[in-house]
Design a protein around this motif. Structure first.
Motif, PDB file in Angstrom:
ATOM      1  N   TRP A 171     -10.054  22.889 -35.001  1.00 30.25           N
ATOM      2  CA  TRP A 171      -9.902  21.942 -33.907  1.00 30.25           C
ATOM      3  C   TRP A 171      -9.342  22.667 -32.687  1.00 30.25           C
ATOM      4  O   TRP A 171      -8.464  23.520 -32.811  1.00 30.25           O
ATOM      5  CB  TRP A 171      -8.916  20.834 -34.289  1.00 30.25           C
ATOM      6  CG  TRP A 171      -9.199  20.152 -35.589  1.00 30.25           C
ATOM      7  CD1 TRP A 171      -8.896  20.603 -36.841  1.00 30.25           C
ATOM      8  CD2 TRP A 171      -9.845  18.901 -35.783  1.00 30.25           C
ATOM      9  NE1 TRP A 171      -9.303  19.707 -37.791  1.00 30.25           N
ATOM     10  CE2 TRP A 171      -9.890  18.651 -37.169  1.00 30.25           C
ATOM     11  CE3 TRP A 171     -10.374  17.946 -34.907  1.00 30.25           C
ATOM     12  CZ2 TRP A 171     -10.439  17.505 -37.705  1.00 30.25           C
ATOM     13  CZ3 TRP A 171     -10.929  16.799 -35.437  1.00 30.25           C
ATOM     14  CH2 TRP A 171     -10.961  16.584 -36.815  1.00 30.25           C
ATOM     15  N   LEU A 172      -9.817  22.276 -31.515  1.00 29.53           N
ATOM     16  CA  LEU A 172      -9.230  22.721 -30.258  1.00 29.53           C
ATOM     17  C   LEU A 172      -8.575  21.512 -29.613  1.00 29.53           C
ATOM     18  O   LEU A 172      -9.178  20.429 -29.551  1.00 29.53           O
ATOM     19  CB  LEU A 172     -10.301  23.296 -29.325  1.00 29.53           C
ATOM     20  CG  LEU A 172      -9.755  23.898 -28.017  1.00 29.53           C
ATOM     21  CD1 LEU A 172      -9.035  25.213 -28.304  1.00 29.53           C
ATOM     22  CD2 LEU A 172     -10.894  24.116 -27.014  1.00 29.53           C
ATOM     23  N   THR A 173      -7.351  21.680 -29.134  1.00 31.30           N
ATOM     24  CA  THR A 173      -6.628  20.561 -28.524  1.00 31.30           C
ATOM     25  C   THR A 173      -5.859  21.041 -27.301  1.00 31.30           C
ATOM     26  O   THR A 173      -5.497  22.220 -27.206  1.00 31.30           O
ATOM     27  CB  THR A 173      -5.646  19.920 -29.528  1.00 31.30           C
ATOM     28  OG1 THR A 173      -5.002  18.804 -28.916  1.00 31.30           O
ATOM     29  CG2 THR A 173      -4.590  20.909 -29.994  1.00 31.30           C
ATOM     30  N   PRO A 203      -6.154   9.577 -26.584  1.00 29.16           N
ATOM     31  CA  PRO A 203      -6.871  10.846 -26.623  1.00 29.16           C
ATOM     32  C   PRO A 203      -8.298  10.689 -27.143  1.00 29.16           C
ATOM     33  O   PRO A 203      -8.623   9.721 -27.833  1.00 29.16           O
ATOM     34  CB  PRO A 203      -6.030  11.690 -27.581  1.00 29.16           C
ATOM     35  CG  PRO A 203      -5.346  10.694 -28.457  1.00 29.16           C
ATOM     36  CD  PRO A 203      -5.084   9.497 -27.593  1.00 29.16           C
ATOM     37  N   TRP A 204      -9.118  11.655 -26.827  1.00 28.05           N
ATOM     38  CA  TRP A 204     -10.484  11.732 -27.336  1.00 28.05           C
ATOM     39  C   TRP A 204     -10.489  12.643 -28.557  1.00 28.05           C
ATOM     40  O   TRP A 204     -10.004  13.778 -28.496  1.00 28.05           O
ATOM     41  CB  TRP A 204     -11.432  12.271 -26.274  1.00 28.05           C
ATOM     42  CG  TRP A 204     -11.673  11.303 -25.165  1.00 28.05           C
ATOM     43  CD1 TRP A 204     -10.906  11.101 -24.057  1.00 28.05           C
ATOM     44  CD2 TRP A 204     -12.771  10.387 -25.063  1.00 28.05           C
ATOM     45  NE1 TRP A 204     -11.446  10.111 -23.267  1.00 28.05           N
ATOM     46  CE2 TRP A 204     -12.597   9.657 -23.858  1.00 28.05           C
ATOM     47  CE3 TRP A 204     -13.882  10.114 -25.858  1.00 28.05           C
ATOM     48  CZ2 TRP A 204     -13.486   8.669 -23.443  1.00 28.05           C
ATOM     49  CZ3 TRP A 204     -14.771   9.133 -25.450  1.00 28.05           C
ATOM     50  CH2 TRP A 204     -14.578   8.423 -24.255  1.00 28.05           C
ATOM     51  N   LEU A 223      -8.718  16.226 -28.936  1.00 28.29           N
ATOM     52  CA  LEU A 223      -8.714  17.001 -30.173  1.00 28.29           C
ATOM     53  C   LEU A 223     -10.172  17.114 -30.581  1.00 28.29           C
ATOM     54  O   LEU A 223     -10.781  16.130 -30.992  1.00 28.29           O
ATOM     55  CB  LEU A 223      -7.885  16.294 -31.245  1.00 28.29           C
ATOM     56  CG  LEU A 223      -7.815  16.991 -32.610  1.00 28.29           C
ATOM     57  CD1 LEU A 223      -7.046  18.303 -32.504  1.00 28.29           C
ATOM     58  CD2 LEU A 223      -7.173  16.078 -33.654  1.00 28.29           C
ATOM     59  N   CYS A 224     -10.761  18.288 -30.431  1.00 27.15           N
ATOM     60  CA  CYS A 224     -12.196  18.485 -30.652  1.00 27.15           C
ATOM     61  C   CYS A 224     -12.422  19.395 -31.846  1.00 27.15           C
ATOM     62  O   CYS A 224     -11.941  20.538 -31.868  1.00 27.15           O
ATOM     63  CB  CYS A 224     -12.857  19.092 -29.417  1.00 27.15           C
ATOM     64  SG  CYS A 224     -12.861  18.002 -27.982  1.00 27.15           S
ATOM     65  N   GLU A 225     -13.165  18.896 -32.826  1.00 25.77           N
ATOM     66  CA  GLU A 225     -13.494  19.715 -33.985  1.00 25.77           C
ATOM     67  C   GLU A 225     -14.670  20.627 -33.657  1.00 25.77           C
ATOM     68  O   GLU A 225     -15.664  20.193 -33.066  1.00 25.77           O
ATOM     69  CB  GLU A 225     -13.825  18.846 -35.196  1.00 25.77           C
ATOM     70  CG  GLU A 225     -14.073  19.665 -36.459  1.00 25.77           C
ATOM     71  CD  GLU A 225     -14.208  18.826 -37.715  1.00 25.77           C
ATOM     72  OE1 GLU A 225     -14.275  19.413 -38.805  1.00 25.77           O
ATOM     73  OE2 GLU A 225     -14.236  17.576 -37.598  1.00 25.77           O
ATOM     74  N   VAL A 226     -14.555  21.899 -34.035  1.00 27.14           N
ATOM     75  CA  VAL A 226     -15.617  22.882 -33.846  1.00 27.14           C
ATOM     76  C   VAL A 226     -15.877  23.572 -35.174  1.00 27.14           C
ATOM     77  O   VAL A 226     -15.074  23.490 -36.107  1.00 27.14           O
ATOM     78  CB  VAL A 226     -15.251  23.918 -32.760  1.00 27.14           C
ATOM     79  CG1 VAL A 226     -15.064  23.232 -31.410  1.00 27.14           C
ATOM     80  CG2 VAL A 226     -13.993  24.690 -33.144  1.00 27.14           C
TER      81      VAL A 226
END
Length: 398
Positions: A312-314, A201-202, A227-230
């Motif tokens: 986080w958005l996943t 995963p990224w 899994l992107c941190e915002v």
């Protein structure tokens, strides 16, 4: 000719360094190029403090010719850094398959306006506008740490039209101004260092990336787990609310999508890290009109390191138990950046050219990777974080 360096460097014998150079720099066609690569690598590994060309040269031999040779190797020699970085990625994967890929930026402050890519931009960490270069690094998160495998240099709009400055810095005609989000999008969709059929995963920190939705869209389109941190103010769409956007912080408290409590349970008995999982689909504002059913919003409550919590958005709804350990990939990359700045000279390049910058950053990455692969003792993160163990469990309770 630029390739004709004066003399040859005298490098202390090291079978491990020699073997590493022969493998990673095999694409360099000349023997003297590979010897200067080994000399530069040796200097980065052994010279304390600031990594100037003079200091690196003195680590090889006090002769003036060494400084000239290193200068020519970094700034004058036309060797291609792309195959070197691909070879570096292969070496990394041979020592352990990456469990995640990460991207991070490094702000390199500069004086004047002649160094390639220098521009004025707001630095969130400094809280003010600074004169700088912005490096964008691709990292493989492995059992040996987060290891750099590729670099991009952001060129703002001023570098698109100033032909004189582009010529002096030897910027290729194909290199144009792109936003940070566009660079990140290119890396996640086509970085040569990432193997075909990548399953890892990224894990991305998008808290300082304008147009973060563009990056998430690219990951979604290419079928990549992420899994992107915002930031807490990031505008979100929740399936339960229709088209009305809310902030990430508000989304986690909305009663119509009651979150569930999730805890990372380390096997060593440390106090578990808590995560809140929003049970309804969510996406970033500015993205697709339909909210992807697999996307979820996750929050890590406030801590001494993150007073406002982390969001986080996943799209890993069926693998949500992996989120706590994956979230620490950002911490691992932050620690790698601290080491690259303090010990491997990523901010110390004194040249002004585009090829020279990429050559230096390639050498710094190679030196860091060598140091991590050939030292068995774990290194303490300078940020003081304690990563969640890889074997952590995720307990969900409504």
């Amino acid at each position: 000719m630029l390739e004709m360096y004066e003399g040859h460097p005298t490098i202390p014998e090291s079978a491990a360094v020699a073997a590493f150079v022969n493998e990673v720099f095999a694409s360099l066609p000349r023997v003297d190029q590979r010897r200067w690569a080994q000399a530069y690598l040796h200097g980065l590994l052994t010279v304390p403090g600031r990594k100037t060309l003079r200091g690196l040269a003195q680590a090889v031999t006090p002769r003036t010719a060494s400084a000239h040779g290193l200068q020519q190797f970094i700034n004058g020699s036309p060797w291609d850094w792309a195959p070197v970085r691909q070879a570096l990625a292969r070496v990394i994967t041979e020592h352990g398959r990456p469990r995640a890929w990460s991207i991070a930026t490094i702000t390199i402050r500069k004086r004047g306006h002649h160094s390639v890519g220098v521009h004025r931009r707001f630095d969130p960490r400094a809280g003010r506008v600074v004169n700088c270069q912005l490096a964008i690094g691709l990292f493989a998160v492995t059992p040996h740490g987060s290891l750099p495998v590729d670099w991009r240099l952001l060129l703002d709009g001023t570098w698109s039209t100033d032909t004189v400055r582009r010529g002096r810095a030897r910027v290729p005609d194909t290199e144009t101004a792109r936003t940070l989000a566009e660079h990140v999008r290119e890396l996640v969709t086509g970085a040569p260092a990432v193997p075909d059929g990548n399953q890892a995963p990224w894990v991305l920190d998008l808290t300082e990336t304008p147009d973060a939705a563009l990056v998430v869209d690219a990951l979604t389109e290419h079928g990549q787990d992420f899994l992107c941190e915002v930031g807490p103010a990031q505008r979100m769409h929740l399936a339960a609310l229709g088209r009305r956007p809310v902030s990430a912080a508000t989304a986690m408290t909305h009663r119509r999508g009651q979150p569930a409590l999730a805890s990372a349970v380390p096997p060593d008995g440390r106090r578990p890290g808590r995560f809140l999982l929003h049970t309804g689909p969510a996406c970033l504002a500015g993205g697709p009109h339909r909210v992807p059913l697999s996307h979820r919003l996750v929050m890590q409550p406030a801590s001494p390191f993150h007073r406002d919590g982390r969001y986080w958005l996943t799209n890993m709804a069926t693998r949500i138990h992996e989120v706590p350990a994956l979230a620490e990939s950002v911490t691992a990359t932050d620690c790698a950046i601290a080491d690259l700045i303090d010990d491997f000279g990523v901010q110390d390049f004194e040249g002004r050219s585009y090829p020279g910058w990429h050559h230096h950053m390639t050498m710094a990455a190679a030196a860091y990777v060598f140091s991590r692969l050939h030292h068995t003792a774990p290194r303490t993160c300078r940020h003081g974080h304690h990563p969640t163990p890889r074997g952590a469990l995720l307990e969900l309770t409504s």
